[in-house]
Design a protein around this motif. Structure first.
Motif, mmCIF file in Angstrom:
data_model
loop_
_atom_site.group_PDB
_atom_site.id
_atom_site.type_symbol
_atom_site.label_atom_id
_atom_site.label_comp_id
_atom_site.label_asym_id
_atom_site.label_seq_id
_atom_site.Cartn_x
_atom_site.Cartn_y
_atom_site.Cartn_z
ATOM 1 N N GLN A 200 0.825 -1.196 0.000
ATOM 2 C CA GLN A 200 0.000 0.000 0.000
ATOM 3 C C GLN A 200 0.866 1.255 0.000
ATOM 4 O O GLN A 200 1.904 1.297 0.671
ATOM 5 C CB GLN A 200 -0.920 0.017 1.227
ATOM 6 C CG GLN A 200 -1.827 -1.200 1.335
ATOM 7 C CD GLN A 200 -2.698 -1.378 0.121
ATOM 8 O OE1 GLN A 200 -3.421 -0.469 -0.278
ATOM 9 N NE2 GLN A 200 -2.616 -2.553 -0.494
ATOM 10 N N PRO A 201 0.472 2.294 -0.737
ATOM 11 C CA PRO A 201 1.243 3.535 -0.708
ATOM 12 C C PRO A 201 1.175 4.186 0.667
ATOM 13 O O PRO A 201 0.169 4.063 1.369
ATOM 14 C CB PRO A 201 0.560 4.402 -1.777
ATOM 15 C CG PRO A 201 -0.822 3.836 -1.897
ATOM 16 C CD PRO A 201 -0.688 2.359 -1.634
ATOM 17 N N GLU A 203 1.100 7.315 3.463
ATOM 18 C CA GLU A 203 0.246 8.496 3.537
ATOM 19 C C GLU A 203 0.914 9.727 2.944
ATOM 20 O O GLU A 203 0.255 10.618 2.401
ATOM 21 C CB GLU A 203 -0.139 8.755 4.994
ATOM 22 C CG GLU A 203 -0.967 7.639 5.603
ATOM 23 C CD GLU A 203 -1.265 7.889 7.058
ATOM 24 O OE1 GLU A 203 -0.793 8.925 7.568
ATOM 25 O OE2 GLU A 203 -1.948 7.073 7.694
ATOM 26 N N GLU A 204 2.243 9.797 3.033
ATOM 27 C CA GLU A 204 2.952 10.979 2.575
ATOM 28 C C GLU A 204 3.274 10.923 1.087
ATOM 29 O O GLU A 204 3.313 11.937 0.405
ATOM 30 C CB GLU A 204 4.252 11.157 3.365
ATOM 31 C CG GLU A 204 4.035 11.417 4.855
ATOM 32 C CD GLU A 204 3.776 10.136 5.622
ATOM 33 O OE1 GLU A 204 3.945 9.055 5.030
ATOM 34 O OE2 GLU A 204 3.399 10.229 6.799
ATOM 35 N N THR A 205 3.547 9.724 0.558
ATOM 36 C CA THR A 205 3.950 9.577 -0.832
ATOM 37 C C THR A 205 3.179 8.442 -1.463
ATOM 38 O O THR A 205 2.370 7.777 -0.831
ATOM 39 C CB THR A 205 5.457 9.280 -0.921
ATOM 40 O OG1 THR A 205 5.682 7.953 -0.415
ATOM 41 C CG2 THR A 205 6.268 10.277 -0.112
ATOM 42 N N ASP A 206 3.460 8.209 -2.739
ATOM 43 C CA ASP A 206 2.854 7.095 -3.448
ATOM 44 C C ASP A 206 3.722 5.846 -3.379
ATOM 45 O O ASP A 206 3.442 4.841 -4.028
ATOM 46 C CB ASP A 206 2.627 7.457 -4.923
ATOM 47 C CG ASP A 206 1.548 8.531 -5.057
ATOM 48 O OD1 ASP A 206 0.677 8.581 -4.184
ATOM 49 O OD2 ASP A 206 1.592 9.299 -6.045
ATOM 50 N N GLU A 207 4.798 5.912 -2.605
ATOM 51 C CA GLU A 207 5.688 4.769 -2.481
ATOM 52 C C GLU A 207 5.088 3.731 -1.550
ATOM 53 O O GLU A 207 4.301 4.058 -0.661
ATOM 54 C CB GLU A 207 7.052 5.220 -1.942
ATOM 55 C CG GLU A 207 7.786 6.177 -2.863
ATOM 56 C CD GLU A 207 8.102 5.531 -4.201
ATOM 57 O OE1 GLU A 207 8.422 4.326 -4.216
ATOM 58 O OE2 GLU A 207 8.019 6.222 -5.226
ATOM 59 N N TYR A 212 8.982 0.809 9.219
ATOM 60 C CA TYR A 212 8.483 1.390 10.468
ATOM 61 C C TYR A 212 6.966 1.529 10.432
ATOM 62 O O TYR A 212 6.292 1.217 11.405
ATOM 63 C CB TYR A 212 9.124 2.757 10.707
ATOM 64 C CG TYR A 212 8.655 3.386 12.004
ATOM 65 C CD1 TYR A 212 9.231 2.996 13.212
ATOM 66 C CD2 TYR A 212 7.630 4.317 12.021
ATOM 67 C CE1 TYR A 212 8.789 3.548 14.407
ATOM 68 C CE2 TYR A 212 7.190 4.863 13.207
ATOM 69 C CZ TYR A 212 7.773 4.479 14.393
ATOM 70 O OH TYR A 212 7.331 5.017 15.575
ATOM 71 N N ARG A 213 6.413 1.986 9.277
ATOM 72 C CA ARG A 213 4.959 2.138 9.180
ATOM 73 C C ARG A 213 4.287 0.777 9.285
ATOM 74 O O ARG A 213 3.234 0.620 9.883
ATOM 75 C CB ARG A 213 4.589 2.805 7.856
ATOM 76 C CG ARG A 213 3.089 2.915 7.639
ATOM 77 C CD ARG A 213 2.794 3.774 6.420
ATOM 78 N NE ARG A 213 1.369 3.776 6.122
ATOM 79 C CZ ARG A 213 0.806 2.971 5.244
ATOM 80 N NH1 ARG A 213 1.540 2.090 4.595
ATOM 81 N NH2 ARG A 213 -0.493 3.023 5.008
ATOM 82 N N LEU A 214 4.903 -0.252 8.694
ATOM 83 C CA LEU A 214 4.337 -1.587 8.749
ATOM 84 C C LEU A 214 4.277 -2.101 10.173
ATOM 85 O O LEU A 214 3.256 -2.592 10.638
ATOM 86 C CB LEU A 214 5.176 -2.531 7.889
ATOM 87 C CG LEU A 214 4.819 -4.020 7.963
ATOM 88 C CD1 LEU A 214 3.393 -4.219 7.442
ATOM 89 C CD2 LEU A 214 5.792 -4.853 7.157
#
Length: 227
Positions: A200-201, A203-207, A212-214
């Motif tokens: 999933q992209p 929140e800040e970018t389309d990457e 860490y987010r995971l």
């Protein structure tokens, strides 16, 4: 809200009525399907031991007997990214737990575990044309890294409970079924949800999402830094 009563048929002999706009026409009771906690009272006994209810959100029916709601609320959660067949089987596990069908829940959970092992490379049939057994599935999942060293004591307990559900008649207890289901939920998260979240992209970018987010999405909030 009152319009939801227009499609109801009631028996001819009634000993009392509930006004649609009164406080007695609503009851706080959690819907097992959508999770909302307000329902319309269709009918009740006097005294109020039995309530026939209709969820004010999804319109589905439920029955409350001595403060126990039927059908029961499904415990645990549905991990993200599950294939359709796995999602259906996991929903069956949760439904079984919700109505106290503990042995059935364990049997389906074991079936999910075997399915996951095959999905991660375990041969569906051996040289004798037989499906892998529980021990072979566990060993393969350990090799693939889905079952870690710290999960081994949990796996041993699941193996014992699962064997009882398969070969013995005595029912599985609620606590044992909960252990098996909780383990299965975590396995599904490791097998499917992590890859789904990584794809999933952010929140800040389309990457795609970073590590860490995971980790933050899979763990409860904490102030401890995870490297």
């Amino acid at each position: 809200m009152g319009d939801m009563h227009l499609d109801l048929m009631v028996t001819d002999r009634m000993f009392g009525r509930i006004q649609a706009g009164s406080s007695e026409a609503f009851r706080l009771s959690t819907c097992p399907r959508c999770g909302r906690n307000q329902a319309l009272v269709v009918a009740r006994t006097t005294p109020g031991r039995v309530y026939w209810l209709r969820c004010s959100n999804c319109g589905r029916g439920l029955v409350e007997v001595d403060r126990t709601v039927y059908p029961g609320t499904k415990p645990l959660a549905e991990p993200q990214g599950l294939p359709e067949d796995v999602a259906a089987a996991w929903d069956e596990v949760r439904s079984c737990l919700g109505v106290g069908a503990n042995t059935s829940a364990v049997l389906v959970a074991r079936k999910i575990l075997l399915h996951v092992a095959v999905g991660f490379g375990l041969a569906a049939k051996n040289e004798r044309g037989r499906a892998p057994d529980f021990a072979e599935a566990i060993a393969h999942l350990e090799t693939e890294g889905l079952i870690t060293r710290r999960m081994k004591p949990w796996v041993d307990r699941i193996r014992q409970v699962g064997n009882s559900a398969t070969h013995e008649l005595p029912a599985i207890t609620e606590a044992e079924a909960s252990d098996v289901a909780s383990f299965t939920e975590q396995l599904l998260k490791l097998a499917y949800e992590m890859d789904h979240l990584m794809s999933q992209p952010s929140e800040e970018t389309d990457e795609p999402a970073t590590g860490y987010r995971l980790i933050a999405s899979l763990r409860p909030p904490t102030t401890e830094w995870v490297s």
